[in-house]
Design an enzyme around this catalytic site. Structure first.
Site, PDB file in Angstrom:
ATOM      1  N   TYR A   1       1.239  -1.244  -0.133  1.00  0.00           N
ATOM      2  CA  TYR A   1       0.096  -0.058  -0.012  1.00  0.00           C
ATOM      3  C   TYR A   1       1.069   1.314   0.313  1.00  0.00           C
ATOM      4  CZ  TYR A   1      -3.922  -3.023   1.221  1.00  0.00           C
ATOM      5  OH  TYR A   1      -4.471  -4.020   1.561  1.00  0.00           O
TER       6      TYR A   1
ATOM      7  N   HIS B   1       0.180 -11.629   2.671  1.00  0.00           N
ATOM      8  CA  HIS B   1      -0.774 -11.631   1.686  1.00  0.00           C
ATOM      9  C   HIS B   1      -1.697 -11.915   1.077  1.00  0.00           C
ATOM     10  CE1 HIS B   1      -1.756  -6.717   0.004  1.00  0.00           C
ATOM     11  NE2 HIS B   1      -3.193  -7.551   0.537  1.00  0.00           N
TER      12      HIS B   1
HETATM   13  N1  LIG Z   1      -5.397  -8.660   1.640  1.00  0.00           N
HETATM   14  C1  LIG Z   1      -6.131  -8.184   0.787  1.00  0.00           C
HETATM   15  O1  LIG Z   1      -6.001  -8.896  -0.087  1.00  0.00           O
HETATM   16  C2  LIG Z   1      -6.543  -6.965   0.541  1.00  0.00           C
HETATM   17  C3  LIG Z   1      -7.570  -7.048  -1.078  1.00  0.00           C
HETATM   18  C4  LIG Z   1      -8.201  -5.501  -0.539  1.00  0.00           C
HETATM   19  C5  LIG Z   1      -8.327  -5.065  -0.036  1.00  0.00           C
HETATM   20  N2  LIG Z   1      -8.009  -4.957   1.587  1.00  0.00           N
HETATM   21  C6  LIG Z   1      -7.513  -4.227   2.418  1.00  0.00           C
HETATM   22  O2  LIG Z   1      -9.474  -4.400   2.566  1.00  0.00           O
HETATM   23  C7  LIG Z   1      -9.765  -2.448   3.117  1.00  0.00           C
HETATM   24  C8  LIG Z   1     -10.952  -1.987   1.898  1.00  0.00           C
HETATM   25  O3  LIG Z   1     -10.948  -2.975   0.932  1.00  0.00           O
HETATM   26  P1  LIG Z   1     -11.369  -1.326  -0.253  1.00  0.00           P
HETATM   27  O4  LIG Z   1     -10.606  -0.616  -0.058  1.00  0.00           O
HETATM   28  O5  LIG Z   1     -10.560  -2.099  -1.378  1.00  0.00           O
HETATM   29  O6  LIG Z   1     -12.619  -0.836  -0.240  1.00  0.00           O
HETATM   30  P2  LIG Z   1     -14.055  -0.964   0.202  1.00  0.00           P
HETATM   31  O7  LIG Z   1     -13.730  -0.321   2.424  1.00  0.00           O
HETATM   32  O8  LIG Z   1     -15.190  -2.067   0.625  1.00  0.00           O
HETATM   33  O9  LIG Z   1     -14.610  -0.026  -0.262  1.00  0.00           O
HETATM   34  C9  LIG Z   1     -14.351   1.715   0.069  1.00  0.00           C
HETATM   35  C10 LIG Z   1     -14.618   2.597  -0.919  1.00  0.00           C
HETATM   36  O10 LIG Z   1     -16.059   2.994  -0.009  1.00  0.00           O
HETATM   37  C11 LIG Z   1     -16.325   4.149   0.349  1.00  0.00           C
HETATM   38  N3  LIG Z   1     -16.993   4.586   1.281  1.00  0.00           N
HETATM   39  C12 LIG Z   1     -16.606   4.073   2.785  1.00  0.00           C
HETATM   40  N4  LIG Z   1     -17.597   4.249   3.878  1.00  0.00           N
HETATM   41  C13 LIG Z   1     -18.683   4.518   3.007  1.00  0.00           C
HETATM   42  C14 LIG Z   1     -20.086   5.043   3.436  1.00  0.00           C
HETATM   43  N5  LIG Z   1     -20.295   4.901   4.448  1.00  0.00           N
HETATM   44  N6  LIG Z   1     -20.880   5.205   2.372  1.00  0.00           N
HETATM   45  C15 LIG Z   1     -20.591   5.505   1.286  1.00  0.00           C
HETATM   46  N7  LIG Z   1     -19.661   5.372   0.659  1.00  0.00           N
HETATM   47  C16 LIG Z   1     -18.154   5.007   1.652  1.00  0.00           C
HETATM   48  C17 LIG Z   1     -15.621   4.869   0.232  1.00  0.00           C
HETATM   49  O11 LIG Z   1     -15.484   5.938  -0.410  1.00  0.00           O
HETATM   50  P3  LIG Z   1     -15.436   7.240   0.587  1.00  0.00           P
HETATM   51  O12 LIG Z   1     -13.408   7.199   1.056  1.00  0.00           O
HETATM   52  O13 LIG Z   1     -16.019   8.035   0.178  1.00  0.00           O
HETATM   53  O14 LIG Z   1     -16.073   7.073   2.445  1.00  0.00           O
HETATM   54  C18 LIG Z   1     -14.539   4.015  -0.410  1.00  0.00           C
HETATM   55  O15 LIG Z   1     -14.697   4.366  -1.855  1.00  0.00           O
HETATM   56  C19 LIG Z   1      -8.377  -2.247   1.958  1.00  0.00           C
HETATM   57  O16 LIG Z   1      -8.962  -0.594   2.198  1.00  0.00           O
HETATM   58  C20 LIG Z   1      -7.804  -2.765   2.646  1.00  0.00           C
HETATM   59  O17 LIG Z   1      -6.713  -3.125   3.798  1.00  0.00           O
HETATM   60  C21 LIG Z   1      -7.288  -5.722   1.810  1.00  0.00           C
END
Ligand SMILES: NC(=O)c1ccc[n+]([C@@H]2O[C@H](COP(=O)([O-])OP(=O)(O)OC[C@H]3O[C@@H](n4cnc5c(N)ncnc54)[C@H](OP(=O)(O)O)[C@@H]3O)[C@@H](O)[C@H]2O)c1
Length: 282
Positions: free
Chosen positions: A51, A109
């Site tokens: 990241y 990961h």
């Molecule tokens: N282990 C792995 O392989 C792996 C892979 C992918 C992700 N991850 C981890 O999982 C975390 C979460 O997944 P992600 O970041 O891919 O996506 P996510 O949490 O599913 O979605 C994030 C999106 O949702 C929006 N959002 C959040 N809360 C909201 C709400 N209450 N209302 C409307 N929109 C909202 C955010 O916009 P705003 O910022 O404008 O709120 C952003 O655009 C990552 O950040 C990472 O730490 C791990």
């Protein structure tokens, strides 16, 4: 159904009801966004070497004035360092980057099974825990055969498995396999990131209206009632607040079932990242 205000791990530690994802949260702006989340009440920060923000996360922790022992930093080992010596050195390097003395949780990961090195990587995490570099060790994107291979080789079961999970790909079979082994499932991309439209899905919106909550709160409540720890990213304090406060209502079984029924199987994955095929090295 049960709602969990904390999750108990198989190593005797606990996680609160939600963690903050940090992918794309970077730089000076990122520090403000993390401080905003800490003000709301988040204590778990989920980062990864890939990241490009370990330094920022460490700086946000150190400048937060919240005692270190109340904060929970979770980091991940990239595929480029699955060899034992490289893994130990990379964990140390990540600690230097964050400026922290230890990680509260550390995950492999991706298994990258074609490389056949994830067992070696797991051995490194097991030993890094003994050296005091990590408190809780776990994995991410591991399928049952990967879990069995590392458990058989080391006798140590991961505490958590962080996996893709959102309404269009609910990954329920893998969650059941994790449960069977005493491993807590963590949901990554619980809203399907900026790619899937789960937050504007008609069924989710209808359920949200019924409970007078937001679609985001409905999805997180659904995760929690399935005993899944959600890792959710938001840069906005309004959304951070919304996502943190999702425990004060309970979805009825019929609504849980309706969300379960949104699953689209493999085609529901955000980017088709089946861990047996997909490889990631950073
Ligand atoms: N282990 C792995 O392989 C792996 C892979 C992918 C992700 N991850 C981890 O999982 C975390 C979460 O997944 P992600 O970041 O891919 O996506 P996510 O949490 O599913 O979605 C994030 C999106 O949702 C929006 N959002 C959040 N809360 C909201 C709400 N209450 N209302 C409307 N929109 C909202 C955010 O916009 P705003 O910022 O404008 O709120 C952003 O655009 C990552 O950040 C990472 O730490 C791990």
């Amino acid at each position: 159904m049960t709602l969990y205000d904390k999750f108990y791990l198989n190593d005797g530690t606990t996680l609160p009801h939600v963690g903050l994802g940090t992918v794309h949260i970077q730089g000076g702006k990122g520090i403000h966004q993390i401080h905003s989340a800490l003000d709301v009440g988040y204590r778990v920060l989920d980062t990864a070497t890939g990241y490009n923000n370990e330094g920022m996360v460490g700086e946000a922790v150190r400048s937060s004035f919240i005692p270190r022992e109340q904060l929970y930093v979770s980091d991940k080992l990239p595929g480029l360092a699955h060899q034992y010596d490289k893994a130990i050195a990379l964990i140390q390097e990540s600690l230097y980057r964050t400026g922290l003395d230890y990680f509260d949780k550390y995950l492999i990961h991706w298994p990258n099974p074609k490389e056949e090195l994830y067992v070696e990587a797991w051995q490194a995490l097991v030993n890094a825990q003994k050296y005091g570099l990590i408190k809780t060790i776990g994995v991410s994107n591991f399928l049952p055969e990967h879990l069995d291979n590392i458990i058989e080789a080391t006798g140590i079961t991961p505490a958590t498995n962080q996996i893709e999970r959102h309404p269009y790909f609910n990954n329920k079979d893998l969650i059941a396999e994790n449960d069977k082994r005493g491993i807590l499932s963590e949901a990554w991309s619980p809203f399907g990131r900026e790619i899937n439209d789960t937050l504007t899905n008609a069924t989710i919106k209808e359920i949200a209206k019924k409970y007078d909550r937001s679609p985001a709160q409905v999805i997180l409540n659904w995760d929690n009632q399935h005993h899944v720890f959600p890792v959710v990213r938001s840069a906005s304090q309004k959304h951070q607040y919304d996502n943190f406060h999702y425990l004060d209502f309970e979805l009825a079984q019929e609504d849980m079932d309706k969300i379960d029924a949104l699953d689209q199987g493999e085609k529901g994955r955000i980017e088709g990242q089946n861990p047996n095929e997909y490889e990631e090295f950073i």
